[in-house]
Design an enzyme around this catalytic site. Structure first.
Site, short mmCIF file in Angstrom:
data_model
loop_
_atom_site.label_atom_id
_atom_site.label_comp_id
_atom_site.label_asym_id
_atom_site.label_seq_id
_atom_site.Cartn_x
_atom_site.Cartn_y
_atom_site.Cartn_z
N TYR A 78 -113.93 -39.47 37.06
CA TYR A 78 -115.07 -38.62 36.70
C TYR A 78 -114.94 -37.25 37.37
CZ TYR A 78 -119.89 -36.86 36.58
OH TYR A 78 -121.00 -36.08 36.41
N SER A 92 -120.98 -30.47 37.58
CA SER A 92 -121.44 -31.40 38.61
C SER A 92 -120.91 -30.93 39.95
CB SER A 92 -120.93 -32.82 38.32
OG SER A 92 -121.16 -33.69 39.41
N SER A 148 -131.29 -36.84 24.36
CA SER A 148 -132.31 -37.88 24.19
C SER A 148 -132.93 -38.35 25.50
CB SER A 148 -131.71 -39.08 23.45
OG SER A 148 -130.67 -39.67 24.21
#
Length: 251
Positions: free
Chosen positions: A158, A146, A15
């Site tokens: 993360y 990443s 989105s």
């Protein structure tokens, strides 16, 4: 990209940001894109715009909270009913709360793990099952990894999830080779990309976030271009991981 025209791609987290850019690019190249997100209003708004631009490309929005296994199962049930198969699975959805390892909240760790690792694995497994059931021997799995999956900067938890994605990419490659299938897997590991990621991580209003003004950054379209580059490769070429970052980025 001619061989992908009319074929089905799944894009998670579609989105906004990188997911939106990838979705737009694939529809414009004539693919049927199943685009999922927790909120699909923005994807619905893209649908008529993109389908007007492409003679063969189509956009199929699906609401799916990737932290909920039953919603993922329902999404794949809908995909199987509508299209029978997935030819390309792009695990783009990712999140960070900037949760510290010493003072972080376990619920933030859990959500990060659920989206960055578990949903990626479940979507990959279900996509490959549909590929194999439909004798697709040239499918492509793409993990949005990443630079944090290759070095530790900032949010340690993360980074831990993205190091898992690095390991999962190689682990899947090994399994697919052992199965004698030509389905391929690739990771894309961007550095700083100007998206909603930084304000969401900082729990800020995007209008108040100055992170990208202070740090050199890529555009979401730069990452989407790498997806097209991967899909354009001939069957005998396996791109394993693409590391890209702004030229001025130091780490």
């Amino acid at each position: 990209m001619e061989r992908w025209v009319g074929r089905v791609a799944l894009v998670t987290g579609a989105s906004a940001g990188i997911g939106e850019a990838i979705t737009r690019s694939l529809v414009r190249h004539g693919m049927i894109v199943v685009a999922c997100a927790r909120g699909v209003d923005k994807i619905q708004a893209m649908k008529s715009e993109l389908e007007a631009e492409s003679a063969s490309g189509k956009l199929h929005p699906i609401q799916c909270d990737l932290t909920q296994k039953d919603q993922i199962a329902a999404m794949f049930k809908e995909i199987k009913k509508e299209y029978k198969v997935v030819h390309v699975c792009i695990n783009n959805a990712g999140i960070s709360f900037g949760a510290h390892l010493v003072r972080g909240k376990p619920e933030d760790w859990q959500t990060t793990l659920d989206i960055n690792v578990m949903a990626l694995c479940i979507c990959t497994q279900n996509s490959i099952k549909l590929m194999l059931d439909n004798k697709v021997n040239d499918g492509q799995i793409i993990h949005l990894n990443s630079m944090s999956g290759h070095r530790i900067v900032g949010d340690g938890f993360y980074c831990g999830t993205k190091y898992m994605v690095t390991a999962l990419t190689e682990g899947l490659r090994n399994e697919l080779r052992a199965m004698k299938t030509n389905i391929r897997v690739c990771g894309i590991s961007p550095g700083v990309v100007e998206t909603e990621f930084a304000p969401r991580k900082a729990r800020q209003d995007p209008a108040e976030c100055t992170f990208y003004q202070k740090n050199p950054s890529l555009k979401a379209e730069d990452v989407a271009n790498q997806v097209i580059h991967i899909l354009q490769q001939p069957a005998h070429v396996q791109i394993h991981d693409i590391l890209l970052r702004p030229t001025e980025q130091v780490k």
